[in-house]
Design a protein around this motif. Structure first.
Motif, PDB file in Angstrom:
ATOM      1  N   VAL A 162       0.858  -1.177   0.000  1.00  0.00           N
ATOM      2  CA  VAL A 162       0.000   0.000   0.000  1.00  0.00           C
ATOM      3  C   VAL A 162       0.895   1.228   0.000  1.00  0.00           C
ATOM      4  O   VAL A 162       1.782   1.357   0.829  1.00  0.00           O
ATOM      5  CB  VAL A 162      -0.893   0.038   1.259  1.00  0.00           C
ATOM      6  N   LEU A 163       0.662   2.079  -0.963  1.00  0.00           N
ATOM      7  CA  LEU A 163       1.357   3.357  -0.947  1.00  0.00           C
ATOM      8  C   LEU A 163       0.307   4.416  -0.688  1.00  0.00           C
ATOM      9  O   LEU A 163      -0.646   4.562  -1.449  1.00  0.00           O
ATOM     10  CB  LEU A 163       2.036   3.626  -2.287  1.00  0.00           C
ATOM     11  N   ALA A 164       0.460   5.099   0.427  1.00  0.00           N
ATOM     12  CA  ALA A 164      -0.530   6.125   0.742  1.00  0.00           C
ATOM     13  C   ALA A 164       0.174   7.469   0.746  1.00  0.00           C
ATOM     14  O   ALA A 164       1.246   7.606   1.325  1.00  0.00           O
ATOM     15  CB  ALA A 164      -1.150   5.854   2.102  1.00  0.00           C
ATOM     16  N   ILE A 165      -0.423   8.429   0.112  1.00  0.00           N
ATOM     17  CA  ILE A 165       0.131   9.774   0.175  1.00  0.00           C
ATOM     18  C   ILE A 165      -0.907  10.683   0.793  1.00  0.00           C
ATOM     19  O   ILE A 165      -2.070  10.689   0.410  1.00  0.00           O
ATOM     20  CB  ILE A 165       0.584  10.299  -1.206  1.00  0.00           C
ATOM     21  N   SER A 166      -0.453  11.375   1.823  1.00  0.00           N
ATOM     22  CA  SER A 166      -1.386  12.225   2.549  1.00  0.00           C
ATOM     23  C   SER A 166      -1.501  13.565   1.854  1.00  0.00           C
ATOM     24  O   SER A 166      -0.506  14.189   1.506  1.00  0.00           O
ATOM     25  CB  SER A 166      -0.872  12.406   3.978  1.00  0.00           C
ATOM     26  N   ASN A 167      -2.721  13.981   1.674  1.00  0.00           N
ATOM     27  CA  ASN A 167      -2.942  15.316   1.097  1.00  0.00           C
ATOM     28  C   ASN A 167      -2.328  16.387   1.988  1.00  0.00           C
ATOM     29  O   ASN A 167      -1.856  17.406   1.524  1.00  0.00           O
ATOM     30  CB  ASN A 167      -4.437  15.566   0.931  1.00  0.00           C
ATOM     31  N   GLN A 168      -2.327  16.113   3.284  1.00  0.00           N
ATOM     32  CA  GLN A 168      -1.747  17.057   4.226  1.00  0.00           C
ATOM     33  C   GLN A 168      -0.253  17.213   3.953  1.00  0.00           C
ATOM     34  O   GLN A 168       0.299  18.306   4.022  1.00  0.00           O
ATOM     35  CB  GLN A 168      -1.983  16.553   5.650  1.00  0.00           C
TER      36      GLN A 168
END
Lengths: 434, 402
Positions: free
Chosen positions: A152-158
């Motif tokens: 899982v690659l998650a990129i935070s908008n924050q």
């Protein structure tokens, strides 16, 4: 590996946005599908193949921000997902978490894809910090995705937000995040498809990622100009997806794919690898290189990293890796262990103290998914209708020992096959006297 | 005078009562009961001493009663022990016949039996009894004394009963503190079987269950051999406790309710029937409890107990070999309907065990709760006939104490 064995599924509106960007970059040769609960969103989508989820559940109204509806919808249309993922070796699930469709349906779809035998990589964006409720949904969805996907690659908008100043237009921000994701996806796709100078294939990725459960991260960068090799290395080492590089420095293995045009020089590849190796002394680098005439003047570098499963990653702060600085772990880099790899750069200890290098298990055994109690509880509570906001330890355990043993209270327990025989039989058997 | 007819004393320190039996044994092996004394027990829970001072007082009074009745002074006795720390298991010892002519000597048999005793016990546990089950020469079962036969190896199958030496020592010290010597500790279940079973019963194979106040011992005897034995720390106390908790009354009331209205099966007429709690009217309003509930609580507890025993015996497929059936003794064997319940679970003939093969006051002998104390004395007689009399040495039983 031919194109047909790599499939892309966008789940929900955000996923479709990212995937459209990728499609625009690499032409229409990708096998893409857009799965959504909202017919409206599907109608507007640029992706040809459309999978409607849960018409029978939401009656065409969409998930309405409720992950439970998203989940039920995906489950009701599992067959069409299976139909799409059938025969694939690698499936990308692209989604934006926090809403109903992405958070609810993506884990189901990832699981379905995995069931059909594919390696499943999930690319997801997570909400801004001010979106409290969506953040909770996203966290739950990530926990589920970790179980159902290979990576899982998650990129935070924050995280992306922090890279911009206050006056940035929101649209620009989303655009930027989508761009980053699309770039990474394209790099991966190229890695698998472009003719190899030093070939890297699906088997390498699979070996690296299979069974790692989100203990991996990937990123792609491109650079041009005189000093492009060095610039690419610098970009990688500060890349938001790689936890501003810390994912690289603490990595166990890094798969690096370098793509360039006809003007790619071996010296450039060498400099790039050396720059990376210098910063990641504990990692083992597996390097591939490919030539694409269209890239003349550019250098594209895609990196996939893994590290031993240790702490629970907290993707909400930016990437697939935890931000807390886990003790750097590394392998004992015995040469010859990796005969299958095209080039092995043995990590040499340049600057670090010897004690920072800890030996780990043989890396041929994929680590089991490690869930701590909190995570497990969260997954369990996630199976209820609504996400629980209670603290996991708040449930009291009733003490059944009160007065049950009567006069034997202070005597040695009379254990026999796991039951205390001193407790009245009718109580143990649950026989009601009334 | 004592040499001709030694006085045998058996003492059982039970959970509900302490019972001393005094008898004598003639050379033909007939046992005559001379006196029996009992006292209510206060310092024992689940078959084990928890309050030394109280238990000592009770033992003194029980022995005093028995002495008075038998008109003798007790100097030494056989002490019954029980408790859940006691376990029985079967073991086999092997000894190769070393001589060139392969002639089995008594020494070979003794060595094989000794090897069977050489087992690893849990820490602070000691062997109470080793009972020979059968002797095999080259895998063929032979008589008890195979010396003179030819063979390559002798196997001794034995039943070993062992227990926690410190707890056994506790009760031994209690008796010794009354200036009375302990000849030998005897497992209550084993002693009980000696009192209850006739030689024919033993030959046919019988399961003896002694349900006491705090512990239930069971012994499966076939011929002279003990095939299986064990203790569950369950008994009449648990029945009273269950009743007290289930009907929300105090233990003393529960106890009297159990004795007056108890049943091991739910009687068909008990539905809806109420029984008054107290008989003496002190002007307080009577509370009534449901007879059906009382019976059900008792029935379930006893059923579980029998099932636990049946399960243990079934491990060795023993129930099929109990041709003489099941013998119930101990205080709880008085409970009405207990034979029906046992019959339902064991599917064997059920006999309420009374002391047999013994002469004496027949009214006393017919009480199943005295069977253990009588059995202990009787077992002592058998031991003394078999071997020259020698005071029991603590060090024989507690080798690790050295």
């Amino acid at each position: 590996m031919n194109d047909a064995s790599i499939r892309f599924i966008a789940v929900g509106h955000a996923g479709a946005q990212i995937l459209s960007g990728l499609q625009a970059r690499s032409g229409s040769s990708l096998e893409c599908a857009h799965a959504d609960t909202s017919p409206e969103s599907l109608r507007l989508s640029l992706i040809d193949r459309k999978i409607t989820l849960g018409l029978s559940v939401s009656h065409g109204l969409g998930a309405g921000g409720d992950p439970e509806i998203g989940r039920l919808s995906a489950e009701s249309d599992l067959s069409s997902i299976h139909e799409f993922t059938q025969g694939a070796r690698l499936v990308f699930v692209i989604t934006g978490l926090g809403g109903g469709t992405g958070s609810g349906a993506a884990p189901v779809i990832a699981r379905a894809a995995r069931e059909s035998g594919a390696l499943v990589l999930v690319i997801a964006t997570t909400p801004f910090d001010f979106e409290r409720r969506r953040l909770l949904y996203a966290q739950e969805a990530l926990d589920r995705l970790r179980v159902s996907a290979d990576a899982v690659l998650a990129i935070s908008n924050q995280r992306v937000r922090r890279m911009h100043d206050d006056r940035t237009h929101p649209h620009e921000l989303y655009q930027f995040a989508n761009e980053l994701l699309a770039q990474t996806l394209q790099g991966l796709w190229r890695l698998l498809n472009a003719p190899g100078l030093i070939p890297l294939d699906f088997a390498h990725i699979e070996r690296l990622l299979r069974g790692r459960h989100a203990e991996s991260a990937f990123a792609a960068v491109q650079a041009t100009g005189e000093n492009r090799a060095h610039a690419a290395a610098e970009q990688l080492l500060t890349h938001p997806f790689l936890d501003t590089g810390s994912a690289l420095t603490s990595a166990k293995e890094i798969l690096v794919s370098v793509a360039g045009g006809d003007d790619l020089q071996i010296g450039e590849v060498e400099r790039l690898i050396e720059a990376l190796q210098g910063r990641c002394p504990t990692a083992e680098l597996i390097v591939g290189a490919s030539i694409d005439p269209a890239l003349t003047g550019h250098i594209h570098v895609t990196a996939i990293t893994t590290r031993p499963a240790a702490s629970a990653p907290n993707p909400l702060v930016g990437s697939g890796f935890a931000r807390n600085d886990a003790a750097p772990t590394s392998t004992g880099n015995e040469p010859g262990m990796h005969r299958g790899a095209p080039i092995v750069f043995n990590g040499e200890d340049f600057n670090r103290e010897p004690e920072t290098r800890a030996t780990t298990d043989s890396r041929f055994i994929p680590p089991p998914p490690e869930l701590n109690i909190e995570q497990r509880q969260r997954i369990l509570s996630g199976q209820r209708n609504k996400p629980s906001r209670r603290r996991p330890d708040s449930q009291m355990i009733m003490n059944f020992d009160i007065a049950q043993r009567g006069r034997f209270d202070n005597t040695e327990r009379n254990r026999h096959k796991g039951v205390d025989l001193d407790v009245p039989t009718y109580l143990r058997l649950g026989i009601v006297l009334n | 005078m004592f040499k001709d007819s030694p006085i045998l004393v058996g003492l059982e320190i039970g959970t509900s009562k302490i019972c001393a039996a005094i008898g004598e044994d003639n050379e033909r092996g007939e046992f005559t009961l001379l006196g029996i004394g009992q006292a209510k027990s206060h310092g024992v829970r689940k078959g084990e001493i928890v309050d030394l001072a109280k238990a000592q007082e009770d033992v003194r009074s029980a022995l005093g009663n028995a002495e008075e009745q038998a008109q003798v002074t007790v100097r030494n006795l056989f002490l019954g022990v029980s408790g859940r720390h006691i376990e029985g298991f079967n073991n086999t010892g092997m000894h190769p016949v070393a001589s060139d002519d392969r002639l089995v000597t008594p020494q070979d048999v003794a060595d094989a039996a000794n090897n069977a005793k050489a087992i690893t016990l849990p820490a602070e546990h000691t062997i109470l009894h080793t009972i020979r089950q059968r002797i095999c020469v080259d895998g063929v079962e032979v008589s008890d004394n195979p010396s003179g036969m030819l063979g390559r190896k002798v196997e001794a199958h034995v039943h070993v009963i062992y227990g926690n030496s410190l707890r056994i020592q506790n009760s031994m010290r209690l008796v010794q503190s009354l200036s009375i010597e302990v000849n030998q500790p005897v497992f209550n279940g084993l002693a009980n079987a000696q009192a209850v079973l006739t030689p024919e019963d033993k030959e046919n194979g019988a399961l003896v269950i002694d349900i006491g106040g705090g512990a239930t011992e069971f012994v499966f005897q076939q011929g002279q051999a003990i095939r299986h034995s064990g203790v569950f720390a369950l008994g009449g106390d648990h029945l009273s406790n269950d009743i007290a908790l289930g009907l929300k009354i105090n233990i003393a009331l529960a106890e009297s309710l159990k004795i007056r209205h108890g049943s091991a099966v739910v009687a068909s007429g008990s539905q809806g029937q109420m029984v008054p709690l107290s008989e003496n009217d002190l002007g307080l309003s009577h509370r009534q409890v449901s007879l059906e509930h009382l019976h059900r609580i008792m029935s379930i507890r006893l059923q579980e107990l029998f099932e636990l025993i049946a399960e243990r015996c079934a491990e060795n497929c023993l129930l099929d070999e109990a041709r003489a059936g099941v013998f119930l003794s101990g205080g709880c064997s008085h409970i009405p309907g207990i034979d029906t319940l046992a019959q339902r679970i064991f599917r064997l003939p059920i006999t309420r065990g009374t002391s047999r093969n013994i002469t004496g006051n027949s009214a006393t002998l017919s009480h199943p709760e005295f069977a253990t104390a009588i059995g202990i004395a009787r077992y002592g007689g058998m031991r003394q006939r078999n071997r020259p009399r020698r005071p029991f040495n603590l060090r024989d039983v507690l080798p690790f104490l050295r």
